[in-house]
Design a protein around this motif. Structure first.
Motif, mmCIF file in Angstrom:
data_model
loop_
_atom_site.group_PDB
_atom_site.id
_atom_site.type_symbol
_atom_site.label_atom_id
_atom_site.label_comp_id
_atom_site.label_asym_id
_atom_site.label_seq_id
_atom_site.Cartn_x
_atom_site.Cartn_y
_atom_site.Cartn_z
ATOM 1 N N MET A 1 0.839 -1.194 0.000
ATOM 2 C CA MET A 1 0.000 0.000 0.000
ATOM 3 C C MET A 1 0.874 1.244 0.000
ATOM 4 S SD MET A 1 -2.994 -1.016 2.718
ATOM 5 C CE MET A 1 -1.766 -1.365 3.990
ATOM 6 N N GLY A 2 0.397 2.289 -0.694
ATOM 7 C CA GLY A 2 1.135 3.534 -0.729
ATOM 8 C C GLY A 2 0.261 4.700 -0.327
ATOM 9 N N ARG A 32 -10.967 6.094 -13.998
ATOM 10 C CA ARG A 32 -10.689 6.224 -15.427
ATOM 11 C C ARG A 32 -9.197 6.122 -15.716
ATOM 12 N NH1 ARG A 32 -13.596 10.941 -18.558
ATOM 13 N NH2 ARG A 32 -12.755 9.665 -20.265
ATOM 14 N N GLN A 33 -8.376 6.564 -14.776
ATOM 15 C CA GLN A 33 -6.933 6.486 -14.967
ATOM 16 C C GLN A 33 -6.419 5.071 -14.721
ATOM 17 O OE1 GLN A 33 -3.722 6.261 -13.397
ATOM 18 N NE2 GLN A 33 -3.034 6.826 -15.447
ATOM 19 N N GLY A 34 -7.238 4.254 -14.082
ATOM 20 C CA GLY A 34 -6.832 2.883 -13.803
ATOM 21 C C GLY A 34 -6.091 2.721 -12.497
ATOM 22 N N LEU A 35 -6.161 3.728 -11.629
ATOM 23 C CA LEU A 35 -5.469 3.658 -10.349
ATOM 24 C C LEU A 35 -6.310 2.876 -9.348
ATOM 25 C CD1 LEU A 35 -2.882 4.848 -8.996
ATOM 26 C CD2 LEU A 35 -4.348 6.652 -8.084
ATOM 27 N N VAL A 36 -5.717 1.869 -8.740
ATOM 28 C CA VAL A 36 -6.422 1.028 -7.778
ATOM 29 C C VAL A 36 -6.189 1.599 -6.376
ATOM 30 C CG1 VAL A 36 -6.691 -1.288 -6.825
ATOM 31 C CG2 VAL A 36 -6.157 -0.979 -9.254
ATOM 32 N N ALA A 72 -1.008 -0.477 -4.431
ATOM 33 C CA ALA A 72 0.405 -0.823 -4.639
ATOM 34 C C ALA A 72 1.277 0.377 -4.300
ATOM 35 C CB ALA A 72 0.632 -1.242 -6.091
ATOM 36 N N ASP A 73 2.511 0.134 -3.896
ATOM 37 C CA ASP A 73 3.438 1.215 -3.586
ATOM 38 C C ASP A 73 3.809 1.980 -4.854
ATOM 39 O OD1 ASP A 73 3.534 0.694 -0.888
ATOM 40 O OD2 ASP A 73 5.216 -0.701 -1.046
ATOM 41 N N TYR A 97 2.897 13.416 -4.029
ATOM 42 C CA TYR A 97 4.085 13.012 -3.298
ATOM 43 C C TYR A 97 3.680 12.218 -2.057
ATOM 44 C CZ TYR A 97 2.462 17.207 -0.903
ATOM 45 O OH TYR A 97 1.670 18.132 -0.266
ATOM 46 N N VAL A 98 4.662 11.587 -1.450
ATOM 47 C CA VAL A 98 4.433 10.884 -0.188
ATOM 48 C C VAL A 98 4.389 11.910 0.929
ATOM 49 C CG1 VAL A 98 5.343 9.176 1.419
ATOM 50 C CG2 VAL A 98 5.605 8.818 -1.049
ATOM 51 N N PRO A 99 3.295 12.001 1.689
ATOM 52 C CA PRO A 99 3.191 13.037 2.731
ATOM 53 C C PRO A 99 4.170 12.804 3.867
ATOM 54 C CG PRO A 99 1.354 11.507 2.887
ATOM 55 C CD PRO A 99 2.095 11.160 1.627
#
Length: 220
Positions: A1-2, A32-36, A72-73, A97-99
């Motif tokens: 997980m990310g 729509r972008q395909g991001l899970v 996913a990361d 970005y990663v917070p």
């Protein structure tokens, strides 16, 4: 997980999209972008999305934050460009970005409040309004959590203020508290309407410019 944080702009016609509809908009754009995305557990799973400070309807912003978790990361560096292909007019991702800092560290808002006058800014308005807003107290009527109207002094939540004048516009540049307690910058215009009704603007425009940490630096 990310865990990721998206910085985005909301302006133009998009300012009239409500908080709930904005949440649905991002859910659809991610799909729509395909991001899970990671979902909540239970009988009614939903994507885990969280806005740092929900923006009032009708206000624009250069610095909205959306926290979310992916299945996913990933570092998210190229995500804004990919998401912007599907964004509606007025919403544009700036960076992802990663917070590092939790939202509870968000302390202030830098904002702009434009007081618009159809017949031109009244003579002496800038001086009188500045004196009002920077006085020892600034009491307005505000609805409480119990839905009752009460007099509230918002002066302690106003950290800085400067004014500039353009044809038909008196522009307030302010830094205000973001939370615990937070202040809606539109209350500055409400204070003018209450205490200086003869200087009441014909229209008010509010835009968030930057998010600030406790030391006055940029919060990301």
């Amino acid at each position: 997980m990310g865990k990721l944080r998206l910085l985005f702009v909301k302006e133009g016609r998009a300012v009239y999209i409500s908080h709930l509809d904005l949440l649905r908009t991002f859910q659809r754009v991610f799909l729509r972008q395909g991001l899970v995305l990671r979902h909540s557990q239970g009988f009614h799973p939903h994507p885990i999305l969280s806005f740092a400070l929900p923006l009032p309807v009708g206000q624009a912003s250069d610095c909205e934050l959306l926290d979310f978790e992916t299945a996913a990361d990933m570092d998210g560096g190229d995500l804004p460009e990919r998401l912007n292909r599907f964004m509606p007019a007025g919403i544009r991702a700036r960076s992802c970005y990663v917070p590092v800092w939790p939202v509870r560290e968000l302390a202030g808002l830098e904002c702009r409040v434009d007081l618009l006058y159809d017949g031109g800014v009244p003579a002496g308005a800038a001086e009188r309004i500045e004196a009002l807003l920077t006085g020892e107290s600034l009491v307005i009527q505000k609805r409480t959590k119990r839905k009752a109207m009460a007099d509230i002094d918002i002066r302690p939540m106003l950290h800085s203020l400067s004014l500039s004048e353009e044809p038909g516009v008196l522009r307030l540049h302010a830094a205000v508290s973001a939370q615990n307690p937070g202040m809606n910058p539109a209350l500055l215009a409400a204070a003018v309407e209450r205490h200086l009704p003869e200087l009441r603007p014909d229209f008010v425009q509010v835009r968030r410019l930057e998010l600030l940490d406790g030391a006055g630096g940029v919060f990301r």
